[in-house]
Design an enzyme around this catalytic site. Structure first.
Site, PDB file in Angstrom:
ATOM      1  N   THR A   1       0.810  -1.225   0.000  1.00  0.00           N
ATOM      2  CA  THR A   1       0.000   0.000   0.000  1.00  0.00           C
ATOM      3  C   THR A   1       0.841   1.273   0.000  1.00  0.00           C
ATOM      4  OG1 THR A   1      -0.179  -0.198   2.392  1.00  0.00           O
ATOM      5  CG2 THR A   1      -2.016  -1.043   1.104  1.00  0.00           C
ATOM      6  N   GLY A   2       2.171   1.131   0.075  1.00  0.00           N
ATOM      7  CA  GLY A   2       3.037   2.318  -0.005  1.00  0.00           C
ATOM      8  C   GLY A   2       3.075   2.839  -1.431  1.00  0.00           C
TER       9      GLY A   2
ATOM     10  N   GLU B   1      16.539  -0.067  -0.577  1.00  0.00           N
ATOM     11  CA  GLU B   1      17.919   0.395  -0.518  1.00  0.00           C
ATOM     12  C   GLU B   1      18.159   1.053   0.827  1.00  0.00           C
ATOM     13  OE1 GLU B   1      19.071   3.226  -3.557  1.00  0.00           O
ATOM     14  OE2 GLU B   1      21.121   3.334  -2.780  1.00  0.00           O
TER      15      GLU B   1
ATOM     16  N   TYR C   1      19.552  -2.797 -17.138  1.00  0.00           N
ATOM     17  CA  TYR C   1      18.581  -2.454 -18.192  1.00  0.00           C
ATOM     18  C   TYR C   1      19.331  -2.124 -19.479  1.00  0.00           C
ATOM     19  CZ  TYR C   1      15.959  -1.247 -13.877  1.00  0.00           C
ATOM     20  OH  TYR C   1      15.411  -1.231 -12.631  1.00  0.00           O
TER      21      TYR C   1
ATOM     22  N   GLU D   1      30.883  -4.807 -10.524  1.00  0.00           N
ATOM     23  CA  GLU D   1      31.366  -3.456 -10.275  1.00  0.00           C
ATOM     24  C   GLU D   1      32.403  -3.512  -9.161  1.00  0.00           C
ATOM     25  OE1 GLU D   1      27.549  -1.701  -9.388  1.00  0.00           O
ATOM     26  OE2 GLU D   1      27.866  -1.842  -7.238  1.00  0.00           O
TER      27      GLU D   1
ATOM     28  N   GLU E   1       5.622   3.349  -3.627  1.00  0.00           N
ATOM     29  CA  GLU E   1       6.418   2.524  -4.535  1.00  0.00           C
ATOM     30  C   GLU E   1       5.810   1.135  -4.676  1.00  0.00           C
ATOM     31  OE1 GLU E   1      10.239   3.147  -5.418  1.00  0.00           O
ATOM     32  OE2 GLU E   1       9.265   5.097  -5.574  1.00  0.00           O
TER      33      GLU E   1
ATOM     34  N   ILE F   1      13.747  -5.113  -2.545  1.00  0.00           N
ATOM     35  CA  ILE F   1      14.099  -3.967  -3.386  1.00  0.00           C
ATOM     36  C   ILE F   1      14.733  -2.855  -2.539  1.00  0.00           C
ATOM     37  CG2 ILE F   1      13.168  -2.266  -5.032  1.00  0.00           C
ATOM     38  CD1 ILE F   1      12.714  -5.201  -5.919  1.00  0.00           C
TER      39      ILE F   1
ATOM     40  N   LYS G   1      -3.711  -3.199   7.771  1.00  0.00           N
ATOM     41  CA  LYS G   1      -4.642  -3.029   6.651  1.00  0.00           C
ATOM     42  C   LYS G   1      -5.221  -4.360   6.172  1.00  0.00           C
ATOM     43  CE  LYS G   1      -3.022   1.449   5.186  1.00  0.00           C
ATOM     44  NZ  LYS G   1      -2.500   2.337   4.168  1.00  0.00           N
TER      45      LYS G   1
ATOM     46  N   HIS H   1      26.318   2.891  -4.632  1.00  0.00           N
ATOM     47  CA  HIS H   1      26.003   1.629  -3.963  1.00  0.00           C
ATOM     48  C   HIS H   1      26.865   1.499  -2.701  1.00  0.00           C
ATOM     49  CE1 HIS H   1      24.562  -0.380  -7.932  1.00  0.00           C
ATOM     50  NE2 HIS H   1      23.586   0.230  -7.313  1.00  0.00           N
TER      51      HIS H   1
END
Lengths: 386, 289
Positions: B17-18, B98, B160, B210, B20, B96, B43, B248
């Site tokens: 429900t947030g 961060e 991507y 990386e 994002e 997800i 909720k 990161h």
């Protein structure tokens, strides 16, 4: 996040980790007051900057009288300290720590840090105290004691014994060490530390273990639960543009080159810097506007890049995912109109609503250079930078 | 075939429900993912676009047989959310979020060792099996279903970019996933390489690394020993200054370790096809696969 030695020692004292008696001073007058409060000599004057290797660079001096102390503090306050840890531009010393001198019998090394490879906490100890520990690890690995601690079970007495006996300690010194390590570990966990380091941890001639130096780095992601640490941030240690970026929620690091670049996502931002270099120019910065950047953030990023006088051209590289290209395009136009862009700007956008974004840019009347793909973008921006 | 998720994946979203959570849940549904439940404490009993919301993960799993969770809760509560999902027996947890503190991740990682759940992330874009299921925040449209290439990366938008270039070369993907940019994460490169190696539909792998840590070096040694399929490697951060965190949390060169140069050298030593320029990775892959 780094804090100063004097701040780290305040934390040490709160966790009953013995430190030399001392006071921080931001001016010569304060230094003299601090020295007077300590009363006895010798005393030590230590430059407070976020870099190691201070001793060799003239940032640490011993004074055997109030006259010498005054001279040392006057020399160090305001000096530009330069070594391989400060970078070629050096750091101006704005504060000194005045401490009571100790008579030292042995110097040890002790640190605690997260070990990403094993997902554990590692204690590192060595009898080679007071030296560069990475150098010791490379040249004399047998001098390094490593003890791994499971973060779920925490520190056990056997961990402390392994480290303490490994250092050759016994009797009362071993007892002091075990207590000190236990307290240091508690501090490490309580403050979400990425590093606590005592180099050197000294044994005095009257057999006391004392943290002569103190280095504490705290996980920036944990600051929401350590507001006292957030207040310790010293903006004078940071590039002013980086401070500004932080206020706007942008990940910005200033570099030496002439091509500014603004990218969404840290990995793509790094790769974009690499591409600029490969095309024959040098990146002026790292700037990640993040996945959910707003038009305001894009504008702030633009302003920060243009505040760097070295910037001769800008590359905007956006792969639209969460951040849609049309939103970005509007941000770019808003920024360009608000601040007036006086360097060439190459824009490369791909992904969600890229067509719409390109149309908005081309109809804006701004002289932006549109790149067809990443290789093309790099070539166009390098032409500016070369 | 694919790895970790497919058309049978039954997804629940923690933090549905947030802002994002809601946006990306809708995107996943639009892509065809079976979003069967949401969890937002307090909720329970409500719905989001017809998806039932529960107060606890345990209840959601018991009522909907969800076998995968996607987590969108803020960093301060994310450790709790991951452990709740693992305790409820969710097979695959994709985080997800961060900015989870490293000390929290250290505890989670050691806790997960006692559970059967797999964690992907945190600080990652998620995972997609093109044409079947999308569990994450990546734009679905850039992917080309049908394989035969698997993509694994520590980054989001960089992934991507790579996928987009692959699709433009008409190289489809079996599964693409980001394992996250944090220093301590759940699934690592080696787990993904092993899964791609075992997947009969995957005939080649793109691995995007990386700076920071030694995960790429370890993966390279694993590839030399265990992976028979061709692997293309790319490393970001050749121009990154030492001692600075490059966005990161895990992307930092410290004490001379974790450099891009060292990782590229390890890739070459172990027979990985190194692409040096991101701008040409699509064309480069076309010559290898």
């Amino acid at each position: 996040m780094k804090i100063h030695e004097y701040q780290a020692k305040e934390l040490f004292r709160a966790y009953q980790i013995p430190t030399p008696e001392g006071h921080v001073a931001f001016s010569l007058a304060e230094a003299e007051n601090a020295a007077a409060a300590l009363d006895e000599y010798p005393q030590v004057v230590k430059a407070q900057i976020h870099a190691g290797g201070r001793g060799k660079a003239g940032g640490i001096r011993v004074a055997s009288s109030s006259k010498e102390l005054r001279q040392a503090a006057a020399d160090i306050l305001g000096m530009k300290l330069i070594n391989n840890q400060t970078g070629p531009e050096g750091k101006i010393v704005g504060k000194v720590l005045i401490e009571k001198g100790l008579t030292i019998k042995h110097e040890l090394y002790l640190s605690i840090l997260p070990d990403r490879a094993t997902s554990s906490i590692v204690i590192i100890a060595s009898t080679a105290g007071g030296m560069d520990i990475e150098e010791v690890a490379a040249s004399r690995p047998e001098k390094i004691i490593k003890v791994h601690v499971n973060p779920l079970t925490g520190l056990q007495p056997y961990h402390c014994r392994e480290a303490g006996f490994g250092l050759g300690l016994k009797g009362d010194e071993l007892k002091q060490f075990m207590k000190l390590l236990d307290n240091l570990f508690t501090l490490f966990c309580a403050y979400d530390c990425m590093l606590v380091e005592i180099n050197p941890l000294v044994i005095t001639d009257d057999n006391r273990l004392i943290a002569l130096d103190a280095k504490v780095e705290i996980d920036s992601s944990s600051l929401f639960r350590h507001t006292d640490i957030r207040d310790m941030q010293d903006e004078s240690e940071m590039d002013p543009l980086e401070v500004d970026a932080q206020i706007h929620g942008l990940n910005y690091i200033r570099l030496e080159g002439s091509i500014g670049n603004m990218v969404n996502g840290a990995g793509l931002a790094m790769a974009t810097m690499d591409i600029i270099k490969q095309a024959g120019a040098e990146p002026a910065n790292f700037l990640d506007v993040g996945g959910g950047a707003s038009a305001e953030m894009v504008e702030a990023g633009f302003k920060i890049m243009l505040s760097d006088p070295n910037v001769k051209g800008i590359l905007i590289n956006i792969f639209g995912g969460i951040l849609r290209c049309d939103v970005l395009a509007e941000g770019v136009i808003q920024a360009a109109n608000a601040i007036g862009v006086n360097v060439p700007v190459v824009v490369r956008m791909e992904g969600t609503n890229a067509e719409e974004g390109r149309r908005i840019l081309s109809e804006s009347g701004l002289s932006l250079i549109s790149a067809t793909d990443l290789a093309d973008a790099a070539e166009r921006v390098a032409q500016i930078g070369r | 075939m694919s790895i970790f998720i497919d058309k049978n994946t039954r997804l629940l979203v923690q933090g549905i429900t947030g802002r994002e959570g809601q946006f990306h849940s809708r995107q996943c549904i639009a892509y065809g993912t079976h979003v069967v439940a949401g969890v937002t404490p307090g909720k329970g009993g409500l719905e989001m676009d017809g998806v039932p919301i529960f107060n606890t993960v345990k209840q959601a799993v018991s009522d909907t047989q969800a076998n995968c969770s996607m987590i969108f809760v803020p960093p301060a509560f994310a450790a709790d959310a991951i452990m709740e999902a693992a305790a409820a027996g969710v097979e695959l947890i994709i985080c997800i979020t961060e900015g989870i503190p490293v000390h929290d991740m250290l505890k989670i990682k050691n806790y997960l060792a006692t559970r059967t759940s797999r964690l992907i992330g945190p600080n990652c874009p998620g995972i997609i099996t093109p044409g079947e299921s999308k569990v994450g925040i990546m734009p679905g449209s850039i992917h080309l279903p049908g394989g035969p290439i698997g993509v694994v990366s520590r980054s989001g938008t960089l992934t991507y970019e790579v996928v987009d270039q692959l699709s433009k070369q008409s190289i489809g993907q079996t599964t693409c996933l980001g394992i996250g940019g944090d220093p301590v994460n759940g699934t690592n490169f080696i787990d993904c390489l092993a899964a791609f190696e075992a997947d009969p539909e995957t005939s080649g792998i793109v691995m995007v690394g990386e700076i920071g840590g030694t995960a790429e070096e370890e993966a390279a040694a694993y590839i030399a020993e265990k992976v028979t399929k061709p692997v293309v490697g790319f490393i970001a951060g050749l121009t990154a200054p030492p001692g600075r965190r490059m966005g990161h949390a895990g992307a930092i060169v410290s004490g001379g370790s974790g450099t891009a140069q060292a990782k590229i050298a390890a890739f070459r030593e172990h027979g990985i096809h190194v692409c040096e320029n991101l701008g040409t990775i699509g064309r480069f892959c076309a010559t290898i696969f």
